[in-house]
Design a protein around this motif. Sequence first.
Motif, PDB file in Angstrom:
ATOM      1  N   ILE A  50      35.701  27.125  50.323  1.00  0.00           N
ATOM      2  CA  ILE A  50      34.951  27.823  51.368  1.00  0.00           C
ATOM      3  C   ILE A  50      34.569  29.209  50.841  1.00  0.00           C
ATOM      4  CG2 ILE A  50      35.830  26.667  53.428  1.00  0.00           C
ATOM      5  CD1 ILE A  50      37.962  28.976  53.450  1.00  0.00           C
ATOM      6  N   ASP A  63      28.280  28.586  46.066  1.00  0.00           N
ATOM      7  CA  ASP A  63      29.365  29.341  46.623  1.00  0.00           C
ATOM      8  C   ASP A  63      28.818  30.506  47.472  1.00  0.00           C
ATOM      9  OD1 ASP A  63      28.549  31.230  44.686  1.00  0.00           O
ATOM     10  OD2 ASP A  63      30.381  31.160  43.558  1.00  0.00           O
ATOM     11  N   SER A  64      29.660  31.513  47.724  1.00  0.00           N
ATOM     12  CA  SER A  64      29.247  32.552  48.678  1.00  0.00           C
ATOM     13  C   SER A  64      28.002  33.301  48.224  1.00  0.00           C
ATOM     14  CB  SER A  64      30.398  33.528  48.939  1.00  0.00           C
ATOM     15  OG  SER A  64      30.732  34.262  47.785  1.00  0.00           O
ATOM     16  N   TYR A 109      47.562  32.640  44.710  1.00  0.00           N
ATOM     17  CA  TYR A 109      47.747  31.218  44.388  1.00  0.00           C
ATOM     18  C   TYR A 109      48.872  31.012  43.372  1.00  0.00           C
ATOM     19  CZ  TYR A 109      43.456  29.930  46.938  1.00  0.00           C
ATOM     20  OH  TYR A 109      42.511  29.721  47.914  1.00  0.00           O
TER      21      TYR A 109
HETATM   22  N1  LIG Z   1      33.407  31.929  43.975  1.00  0.00           N
HETATM   23  C1  LIG Z   1      33.659  31.282  45.250  1.00  0.00           C
HETATM   24  C2  LIG Z   1      35.125  31.415  45.592  1.00  0.00           C
HETATM   25  C3  LIG Z   1      35.472  30.635  46.844  1.00  0.00           C
HETATM   26  C4  LIG Z   1      36.985  30.461  46.983  1.00  0.00           C
HETATM   27  O1  LIG Z   1      37.742  30.468  45.996  1.00  0.00           O
HETATM   28  N2  LIG Z   1      37.452  30.291  48.233  1.00  0.00           N
HETATM   29  C5  LIG Z   1      38.844  30.035  48.467  1.00  0.00           C
HETATM   30  C6  LIG Z   1      39.292  30.603  49.808  1.00  0.00           C
HETATM   31  S1  LIG Z   1      39.239  32.374  49.804  1.00  0.00           S
HETATM   32  C7  LIG Z   1      39.053  28.540  48.533  1.00  0.00           C
HETATM   33  O2  LIG Z   1      38.199  27.821  48.995  1.00  0.00           O
HETATM   34  N3  LIG Z   1      40.219  28.076  48.082  1.00  0.00           N
HETATM   35  C8  LIG Z   1      40.585  26.716  48.139  1.00  0.00           C
HETATM   36  C9  LIG Z   1      40.578  26.064  46.814  1.00  0.00           C
HETATM   37  O3  LIG Z   1      40.316  26.735  45.794  1.00  0.00           O
HETATM   38  O4  LIG Z   1      40.858  24.879  46.765  1.00  0.00           O
HETATM   39  C10 LIG Z   1      32.757  31.901  46.328  1.00  0.00           C
HETATM   40  O5  LIG Z   1      32.289  33.036  46.128  1.00  0.00           O
HETATM   41  O6  LIG Z   1      32.477  31.242  47.339  1.00  0.00           O
END
Ligand SMILES: N[C@@H](CCC(=O)N[C@@H](CS)C(=O)NCC(=O)O)C(=O)O
Length: 200
Positions: A50, A63-64, A109
């Motif tokens: 997300i 992504d974002s 993490y």
């Molecule tokens: N580069 C990505 C990073 C997104 C990201 O790492 N989101 C985290 C939550 S803050 C996530 O989804 N983590 C779950 C996973 O990696 O499985 C963006 O900008 O959207």
Amino acid sequence: MPRLLYSPASPYSAKVRMAAAWLELPIEAEKVNTSDEPTELIGNNPLGKIPTLVLDDGSALFDSRVIMQELDRMSGHKLYPRNAKKRIEAEFLEALGDGICDTLIAQIYEKRFRPEDKVHQPWLDTQARKMTRGLDWLNENAPRVTTKLTGGQFAVAAMLGYLDLRFGDLNWRRGRPKLKRFEARFAEAFPDYETLKPQG
Ligand SMILES: N[C@@H](CCC(=O)N[C@@H](CS)C(=O)NCC(=O)O)C(=O)O
């Protein structure tokens, strides 16, 4: 209406939600738990991350930063400056804000998903150094809060909110008066910051 799959604690999601609110774009926010790998999420984003934006035609964006570019288009280019030099500054700021978030998420993490005896302290220390250098850089080169907020400012504000949420002990404001001032001015310019910043 486009749907944004998000989690309240996620800084990248907060960045996107704040920008969408600022631009007054009709986007429905839908909470998901990434650990459950819900079909709704992995069916739209093979990475299971997300934020993910599901558009009206059923296509999905991640992504974002890709989503932010779409919000910019949807709003008639109100999220990034048109001037090339200013635009690249905003994009640089966003990359730095997100990059600091990457170091924070890596630290979280490492501790959350590894058994305690496998947590690698030198890796945590490396991430912490990147974070410190990034924050110090932002203090030295604190972004100005202009009448038109940019994707870069939303990224930095979301990252600072995440620091307060998960790294409160760090006291990032200590020794960083210019960055602290940026936060205060941003919160004034965007009162929804209080409700839309990362929440536990
Ligand atoms: N580069 C990505 C990073 C997104 C990201 O790492 N989101 C985290 C939550 S803050 C996530 O989804 N983590 C779950 C996973 O990696 O499985 C963006 O900008 O959207």
